[in-house]
Design a protein around this motif. Structure first.
Motif, PDB file in Angstrom:
ATOM      1  N   VAL A   9      -6.978 -10.601  -9.877  1.00 54.66           N
ATOM      2  CA  VAL A   9      -6.949 -10.293  -8.447  1.00 54.66           C
ATOM      3  C   VAL A   9      -5.510 -10.319  -7.931  1.00 54.66           C
ATOM      4  O   VAL A   9      -5.082  -9.415  -7.196  1.00 54.66           O
ATOM      5  N   LEU A  10      -4.754 -11.329  -8.308  1.00 56.48           N
ATOM      6  CA  LEU A  10      -3.361 -11.415  -7.869  1.00 56.48           C
ATOM      7  C   LEU A  10      -2.546 -10.241  -8.384  1.00 56.48           C
ATOM      8  O   LEU A  10      -1.710  -9.679  -7.657  1.00 56.48           O
ATOM      9  N   ALA A  11      -2.772  -9.852  -9.618  1.00 53.48           N
ATOM     10  CA  ALA A  11      -2.024  -8.738 -10.197  1.00 53.48           C
ATOM     11  C   ALA A  11      -2.304  -7.444  -9.443  1.00 53.48           C
ATOM     12  O   ALA A  11      -1.397  -6.651  -9.168  1.00 53.48           O
ATOM     13  N   VAL A  12      -3.572  -7.196  -9.107  1.00 55.36           N
ATOM     14  CA  VAL A  12      -3.914  -5.982  -8.357  1.00 55.36           C
ATOM     15  C   VAL A  12      -3.291  -6.029  -6.965  1.00 55.36           C
ATOM     16  O   VAL A  12      -2.731  -5.040  -6.478  1.00 55.36           O
ATOM     17  N   ALA A  13      -3.370  -7.188  -6.319  1.00 59.21           N
ATOM     18  CA  ALA A  13      -2.815  -7.321  -4.972  1.00 59.21           C
ATOM     19  C   ALA A  13      -1.310  -7.108  -4.971  1.00 59.21           C
ATOM     20  O   ALA A  13      -0.756  -6.492  -4.052  1.00 59.21           O
ATOM     21  N   GLU A  14      -0.627  -7.603  -5.992  1.00 58.06           N
ATOM     22  CA  GLU A  14       0.836  -7.511  -6.033  1.00 58.06           C
ATOM     23  C   GLU A  14       1.328  -6.144  -6.473  1.00 58.06           C
ATOM     24  O   GLU A  14       2.391  -5.703  -6.044  1.00 58.06           O
ATOM     25  N   THR A  15       0.584  -5.451  -7.331  1.00 55.76           N
ATOM     26  CA  THR A  15       1.008  -4.136  -7.813  1.00 55.76           C
ATOM     27  C   THR A  15       0.424  -3.000  -7.002  1.00 55.76           C
ATOM     28  O   THR A  15       0.945  -1.883  -7.016  1.00 55.76           O
ATOM     29  N   GLY A  16      -0.704  -3.272  -6.288  1.00 61.20           N
ATOM     30  CA  GLY A  16      -1.361  -2.210  -5.531  1.00 61.20           C
ATOM     31  C   GLY A  16      -2.032  -1.180  -6.407  1.00 61.20           C
ATOM     32  O   GLY A  16      -2.300  -0.061  -5.968  1.00 61.20           O
ATOM     33  N   PHE A  48     -11.236  -5.589  -2.572  1.00 62.38           N
ATOM     34  CA  PHE A  48     -10.323  -4.460  -2.483  1.00 62.38           C
ATOM     35  C   PHE A  48     -11.045  -3.221  -1.971  1.00 62.38           C
ATOM     36  O   PHE A  48     -12.215  -2.986  -2.302  1.00 62.38           O
ATOM     37  N   ASP A  49     -10.335  -2.444  -1.155  1.00 59.39           N
ATOM     38  CA  ASP A  49     -10.769  -1.097  -0.818  1.00 59.39           C
ATOM     39  C   ASP A  49     -10.068  -0.151  -1.778  1.00 59.39           C
ATOM     40  O   ASP A  49      -8.831  -0.155  -1.890  1.00 59.39           O
ATOM     41  N   ARG A  50     -10.848   0.662  -2.479  1.00 66.68           N
ATOM     42  CA  ARG A  50     -10.285   1.547  -3.496  1.00 66.68           C
ATOM     43  C   ARG A  50     -10.469   2.997  -3.066  1.00 66.68           C
ATOM     44  O   ARG A  50     -11.557   3.409  -2.679  1.00 66.68           O
ATOM     45  N   VAL A  55      -4.938   1.202  -3.397  1.00 69.21           N
ATOM     46  CA  VAL A  55      -5.794   0.024  -3.462  1.00 69.21           C
ATOM     47  C   VAL A  55      -5.261  -0.960  -2.432  1.00 69.21           C
ATOM     48  O   VAL A  55      -4.063  -1.272  -2.424  1.00 69.21           O
ATOM     49  N   ALA A  56      -6.116  -1.434  -1.550  1.00 70.09           N
ATOM     50  CA  ALA A  56      -5.680  -2.361  -0.501  1.00 70.09           C
ATOM     51  C   ALA A  56      -6.662  -3.511  -0.395  1.00 70.09           C
ATOM     52  O   ALA A  56      -7.857  -3.368  -0.662  1.00 70.09           O
ATOM     53  N   LEU A  57      -6.148  -4.673  -0.019  1.00 66.92           N
ATOM     54  CA  LEU A  57      -6.997  -5.834   0.193  1.00 66.92           C
ATOM     55  C   LEU A  57      -7.910  -5.618   1.395  1.00 66.92           C
ATOM     56  O   LEU A  57      -7.486  -5.092   2.428  1.00 66.92           O
ATOM     57  N   THR A  58      -9.152  -6.009   1.260  1.00 65.72           N
ATOM     58  CA  THR A  58     -10.057  -6.063   2.413  1.00 65.72           C
ATOM     59  C   THR A  58      -9.744  -7.336   3.195  1.00 65.72           C
ATOM     60  O   THR A  58      -8.999  -8.205   2.714  1.00 65.72           O
ATOM     61  N   PRO A  59     -10.294  -7.502   4.389  1.00 64.11           N
ATOM     62  CA  PRO A  59     -10.122  -8.791   5.089  1.00 64.11           C
ATOM     63  C   PRO A  59     -10.583  -9.977   4.247  1.00 64.11           C
ATOM     64  O   PRO A  59      -9.948 -11.037   4.254  1.00 64.11           O
ATOM     65  N   ALA A  60     -11.669  -9.796   3.502  1.00 67.54           N
ATOM     66  CA  ALA A  60     -12.134 -10.873   2.628  1.00 67.54           C
ATOM     67  C   ALA A  60     -11.122 -11.139   1.515  1.00 67.54           C
ATOM     68  O   ALA A  60     -10.866 -12.285   1.145  1.00 67.54           O
TER      69      ALA A  60
END
Length: 296
Positions: A9-16, A48-50, A55-60
Motif C-alpha cells: 500500500v505504501l509503495a503504491v501511494a508513494e509511486t502513484g 485506491f481509486d484506479r 492511481v490516487a488514494l481514496t479518503p479511506a
C-alpha cells in the motif's frame, strides 16, 4: 492484515502506480494487486481509486496510510532493537539535510557509518528545514541537518547545535557592489533579491534582519533550493544573502561582506522519544553525546 500488504500500500501511494510499486517491491504486479485487494476486502473499503491514467488514494486510503506507516516503522524498530541487544546495528538510517550544510561533512560521515555498519540501509533526502523537521517529527526521517535563525528552536524534536555562520552577499561580477569590500543592509535593500520562499526557516533569517533594521526589500525571485541562486545572481538578475562558509561553492558570483548581516545556526535534530539504534550510532560517529532525555 500482513506487514507485506502494508508495504505494498505504501509503495503504491508513494509511486502513484501499481506497476512502479511492484517494481520497487520486486514482485509481479498481479501479486501486489491481489494482496491489496485482499486487504481492501478485510477493511471493507477501497484504498485506491484506479483509472487508466492515474492511481490516487481514496479518503479511506488517506486515513489508513499514516497508521500503516507507523506499523511498519514499529516493526522495523523492533527488529533493530533486537539486533542491537545482541550487539548488531541494522535497520534503516533516514537522514535529511538542507543543501547549505557546512558544519558537518555529511558524505564523509555516511561513508564512515556504512563501513562500520554495513547492514544498515541508508537513505538521504535534501529539502527545506521546516519540511525536514516535520519529517523527523512524524518518523519519516531519523534525523535532519538544519539551518535556522539564531534563537529559533524546532518543537517536538531534540536539537544539537553544530555551529554558527554569518550571511554574506553574493552579486554578479560586474555589479557595482562587486568592487566594495563590504556593504550594509540598507544598501542591499535597494536591490532585487533571490531567496527561498517566504515563511521558510532559510528565508526568515534574512527577513528578520531587514525588519529589525526597519527596512523592506523586493524578492522577485523565489527558489525552492539554494543551489539555483547563482543561476540568478551571476547574470545580474538579483543579489542574495547566503552562508559565508557555503558561498565559495557558488560559481560566477562575487562575495561581499555584510557589516550588519544576520547569523544562522546549523544544527541536527532527531526524534526525542524513539531514537533508533542506527540513529544513535550515527550521532556517535558525529561525536554527539546523547543523554537519556534525548538532548545533547
Amino acid at each position: 492484515m500482513e506487514l507485506q500488504q502494508l508495504r505494498y500500500v505504501l509503495a503504491v501511494a508513494e509511486t502513484g502506480s501499481f506497476t512502479r510499486a511492484a517494481e520497487r517491491c520486486l514482485v509481479v504486479q498481479s501479486a501486489l494487486s491481489h494482496q491489496i485487494a485482499r486487504l481492501e476486502r478485510e477493511l471493507g473499503a477501497r484504498l485506491f481509486d484506479r483509472t487508466s491514467r492515474r492511481v490516487a488514494l481514496t479518503p479511506a486510503g488517506a486515513a489508513f496510510l499514516p497508521a500503516a506507516r507507523q506499523c511498519l516503522d514499529a516493526a522495523e524498530r523492533a527488529a533493530a532493537e533486537v539486533a542491537a541487544a545482541v550487539g548488531e546495528v541494522r535497520g534503516r538510517l533516514a537522514v535529511g539535510l538542507i543543501p547549505t550544510v557546512t558544519a558537518v561533512d555529511i558524505p564523509a560521515a555516511l561513508r564512515a557509518f556504512r563501513e562500520r555498519y554495513p547492514r544498515v540501509r541508508i537513505g538521504l533526502r535534501v529539502g527545506a528545514s521546516d519540511d525536514l523537521t516535520e519529517s523527523v517529527r512524524d518518523g519519516a526521517l531519523d534525523m535532519a541537518f538544519l539551518g535556522l535563525p539564531v534563537g529559533a528552536r524546532p518543537h517536538g524534536v531534540a536539537v544539537h547545535e553544530l555551529g554558527r555562520d554569518r550571511l554574506v552577499a553574493v552579486v554578479a561580477p560586474d555589479h557595482p557592489l562587486a568592487a566594495e569590500s563590504a556593504v550594509d543592509l540598507r544598501r542591499l535593500s535597494t536591490e532585487p533579491f533571490a531567496d527561498l520562499p517566504a515563511g521558510t526557516a532559510g528565508r526568515r533569517q534574512s527577513d528578520e534582519a531587514f525588519a529589525a533594521a526597519g527596512l523592506s526589500r523586493d524578492v522577485p525571485f523565489e527558489v525552492t533550493t539554494a543551489d539555483y541562486i547563482d543561476e540568478l545572481v551571476a547574470p545580474g538578475l538579483a543579489v542574495a544573502l547566503v552562508p559565508a562558509a557555503w558561498a565559495p561553492r557558488l560559481s560566477g558570483v562575487t562575495v561581499v561582506e555584510v557589516t550588519d548581516g544576520p547569523q544562522r545556526v546549523e544544527c541536527v535534530a532527531w526524534r526525542r522519544e524513539t531514537k533508533t539504534p542506527a540513529a544513535a550510532a550515527f550521532l556517535e560517529i558525529l561525536g554527539i553525546c546523547v543523554l537519556e532525555t534525548g538532548t545533547a
